[in-house]
Design a protein around this motif. Structure first.
Motif, PDB file in Angstrom:
ATOM      1  N   UNK A   1       0.835  -1.211   0.000  1.00  0.00           N
ATOM      2  CA  UNK A   1       0.000   0.000   0.000  1.00  0.00           C
ATOM      3  C   UNK A   1       0.865   1.254   0.000  1.00  0.00           C
ATOM      4  N   UNK A   2       0.680   2.082  -1.000  1.00  0.00           N
ATOM      5  CA  UNK A   2       1.502   3.286  -1.069  1.00  0.00           C
ATOM      6  C   UNK A   2       0.954   4.390  -0.151  1.00  0.00           C
ATOM      7  N   UNK A   3       1.778   5.402   0.030  1.00  0.00           N
ATOM      8  CA  UNK A   3       1.447   6.450   0.992  1.00  0.00           C
ATOM      9  C   UNK A   3       0.178   7.210   0.585  1.00  0.00           C
ATOM     10  N   UNK A   4      -0.029   7.370  -0.691  1.00  0.00           N
ATOM     11  CA  UNK A   4      -1.248   8.038  -1.177  1.00  0.00           C
ATOM     12  C   UNK A   4      -2.503   7.367  -0.631  1.00  0.00           C
ATOM     13  N   UNK A   5      -2.599   6.066  -0.853  1.00  0.00           N
ATOM     14  CA  UNK A   5      -3.767   5.313  -0.421  1.00  0.00           C
ATOM     15  C   UNK A   5      -3.885   5.318   1.102  1.00  0.00           C
ATOM     16  N   UNK A   6      -2.740   5.225   1.751  1.00  0.00           N
ATOM     17  CA  UNK A   6      -2.732   5.271   3.212  1.00  0.00           C
ATOM     18  C   UNK A   6      -3.346   6.578   3.703  1.00  0.00           C
TER      19      UNK A   6
ATOM     20  N   UNK B   1      -0.089  17.103  -0.754  1.00  0.00           N
ATOM     21  CA  UNK B   1      -0.101  18.191  -1.733  1.00  0.00           C
ATOM     22  C   UNK B   1      -0.633  17.702  -3.068  1.00  0.00           C
ATOM     23  N   UNK B   2      -0.140  16.545  -3.479  1.00  0.00           N
ATOM     24  CA  UNK B   2      -0.554  15.997  -4.775  1.00  0.00           C
ATOM     25  C   UNK B   2      -2.034  15.611  -4.751  1.00  0.00           C
ATOM     26  N   UNK B   3      -2.462  14.995  -3.669  1.00  0.00           N
ATOM     27  CA  UNK B   3      -3.872  14.588  -3.562  1.00  0.00           C
ATOM     28  C   UNK B   3      -4.781  15.815  -3.607  1.00  0.00           C
ATOM     29  N   UNK B   4      -4.323  16.918  -3.038  1.00  0.00           N
ATOM     30  CA  UNK B   4      -5.097  18.157  -3.082  1.00  0.00           C
ATOM     31  C   UNK B   4      -5.201  18.676  -4.517  1.00  0.00           C
ATOM     32  N   UNK B   5      -4.039  18.707  -5.191  1.00  0.00           N
ATOM     33  CA  UNK B   5      -4.011  19.171  -6.584  1.00  0.00           C
ATOM     34  C   UNK B   5      -4.957  18.354  -7.457  1.00  0.00           C
ATOM     35  N   UNK B   6      -5.055  17.079  -7.152  1.00  0.00           N
ATOM     36  CA  UNK B   6      -5.852  16.190  -7.996  1.00  0.00           C
ATOM     37  C   UNK B   6      -7.315  16.115  -7.563  1.00  0.00           C
ATOM     38  N   UNK B   7      -7.641  16.812  -6.489  1.00  0.00           N
ATOM     39  CA  UNK B   7      -9.034  16.887  -6.082  1.00  0.00           C
ATOM     40  C   UNK B   7      -9.545  15.724  -5.240  1.00  0.00           C
ATOM     41  N   UNK B   8      -8.650  14.903  -4.706  1.00  0.00           N
ATOM     42  CA  UNK B   8      -9.084  13.793  -3.854  1.00  0.00           C
ATOM     43  C   UNK B   8      -9.298  14.231  -2.407  1.00  0.00           C
TER      44      UNK B   8
ATOM     45  N   UNK C   1     -11.390  14.369   3.064  1.00  0.00           N
ATOM     46  CA  UNK C   1     -11.649  13.577   1.865  1.00  0.00           C
ATOM     47  C   UNK C   1     -12.793  14.202   1.075  1.00  0.00           C
ATOM     48  N   UNK C   2     -12.610  14.323  -0.231  1.00  0.00           N
ATOM     49  CA  UNK C   2     -13.726  14.764  -1.083  1.00  0.00           C
ATOM     50  C   UNK C   2     -14.518  13.537  -1.545  1.00  0.00           C
ATOM     51  N   UNK C   3     -15.636  13.791  -2.223  1.00  0.00           N
ATOM     52  CA  UNK C   3     -16.405  12.666  -2.770  1.00  0.00           C
ATOM     53  C   UNK C   3     -15.567  11.877  -3.769  1.00  0.00           C
ATOM     54  N   UNK C   4     -14.829  12.615  -4.571  1.00  0.00           N
ATOM     55  CA  UNK C   4     -13.955  11.956  -5.540  1.00  0.00           C
ATOM     56  C   UNK C   4     -12.935  11.068  -4.819  1.00  0.00           C
ATOM     57  N   UNK C   5     -12.428  11.569  -3.713  1.00  0.00           N
ATOM     58  CA  UNK C   5     -11.474  10.791  -2.928  1.00  0.00           C
ATOM     59  C   UNK C   5     -12.111   9.532  -2.368  1.00  0.00           C
ATOM     60  N   UNK C   6     -13.331   9.671  -1.901  1.00  0.00           N
ATOM     61  CA  UNK C   6     -14.049   8.499  -1.376  1.00  0.00           C
ATOM     62  C   UNK C   6     -14.255   7.451  -2.442  1.00  0.00           C
ATOM     63  N   UNK C   7     -14.630   7.922  -3.631  1.00  0.00           N
ATOM     64  CA  UNK C   7     -14.825   6.967  -4.726  1.00  0.00           C
ATOM     65  C   UNK C   7     -13.515   6.241  -5.041  1.00  0.00           C
ATOM     66  N   UNK C   8     -12.433   7.010  -5.102  1.00  0.00           N
ATOM     67  CA  UNK C   8     -11.129   6.410  -5.412  1.00  0.00           C
ATOM     68  C   UNK C   8     -10.762   5.356  -4.365  1.00  0.00           C
TER      69      UNK C   8
END
Lengths: 179, 179
Positions: free
Chosen positions: A1-6, A46-53, A72-79
């Motif tokens: 599991x990468x840090x993004x998903x974590x 920072x990256x997750x923010x830029x990408x809207x998650x 978490x945004x809705x998009x983040x929840x879906x991801x």
DNA sequence: TCTTCCATGTAAGAGGTTACATGATTGA
DNA sequence: TCAATCATGTAACCTCTTACATGGAAGA
């Protein structure tokens, strides 16, 4: 599991700052099955923010440095849900202890006994620190995971206690037999 | 434990080629506490040879590609012994399963039951494959390590079996209570 | 006074993985 | 005939850690 998903997953449990996420993976229920440093968490957020998650709001605090609290945004929840639909990858149990045991037998058999004894101490300590984390107000899954951790530590401990004499006797024997 | 030390240690147990080392970490007793790819093993062996920790002899084989068989030198043995004198670092238990459990509770509670059931199957399979590796002619430490692995898998299995109903009941309850 | 905690971030580098390239042989 | 096994290696890439930079507040 990468840090993004974590990060995504931890934010699904509640809003948090980078600093708080780091504390969770270093000390909380996450500590015994994941890890991440500031150097990977901050850039990931920072990256997750830029990408809207996730979204970020600055919080100024009394007598404390400002915080950036992420949600978490809705998009983040879906991801995240998409990620969870997949079967989780197998556990990765990297153990220098077990490797050292195997190698020590070949190259310095006297070390084996020490290794096992130090390891038994370690388990004792770790069991106590995991049990100290158990609280009444935990979510069912958090409690389940923590108690799973305790169960594993205890199983390892009792295996070592029940089999160390055996191992040492056999190593001593084969050592003598070879001379 | 980096790939260099892993190679050094495996060669302390006997001469081997890069291909054989890879097989050991992918399938043998090493498989459940270490990992390494060809892309890291071959360069590591080349470097260890250049630095004098191992030697390499080419072996031509009947109806098979040539092999490069590596042996530990005295210098390599000393280096390994030095490594083993140090206390081994703590285990790193990365578990996507446990992370998924925690995150699923928040974002898709229905998934929890599936995750646990799939995991129970996994343990069953893994226990059988570890037990299949147990042989009569193993060194004491190899047997000890393998049986340790089996004990861990069994402990995890029985924890899941004994606590899954509890977990599911609690998640269902808190889900309903929140509605 | 000194250390620890709070809090965020960057840059360099270590250490890996993945995918590719090659090719004979054996078993299904 | 097709896949798997044996066997070695390289190059591009990715992810993460380590070390650094900054600085106030609280507790020992």
């Amino acid at each position: 599991m990468d840090v993004r998903t974590l990060c995504l997953g931890i934010l699904a449990l509640g809003d948090a700052s980078g600093y708080e996420i780091k504390k969770m993976v270093a000390e909380g229920s996450f500590s015994f099955f994941s890890e991440a440093s500031y150097g990977s968490i901050y850039p990931a957020l920072t990256k997750l923010t830029d990408e809207g998650f996730v979204t970020c709001r600055a919080m100024s605090q009394n007598k404390r440095p400002d915080k950036k609290v992420y949600s978490l945004t809705e998009k983040g929840q879906r991801a995240l849900t998409d990620q969870l639909r997949k079967a989780p990858g197998p556990d990765k149990n990297r153990s220098e202890f077990l490797a050292a045991l195997l190698f020590a037998e070949a190259v310095s058999p006297d070390r084996v006994s020490d290794l096992v004894n130090e390891r038994i101490e370690d388990h004792d300590t770790r069991i106590r620190s995991l049990e100290a984390l158990l609280a009444d107000d935990m979510s069912p899954a958090s409690r389940f995971v923590l108690e799973y951790g305790v169960a594993m530590q205890k199983a390892a401990l009792s295996y070592l206690q029940n089999h160390q004499d055996d191992l040492l006797a056999q190593i001593t024997n084969s050592g003598e037999a070879a001379e």
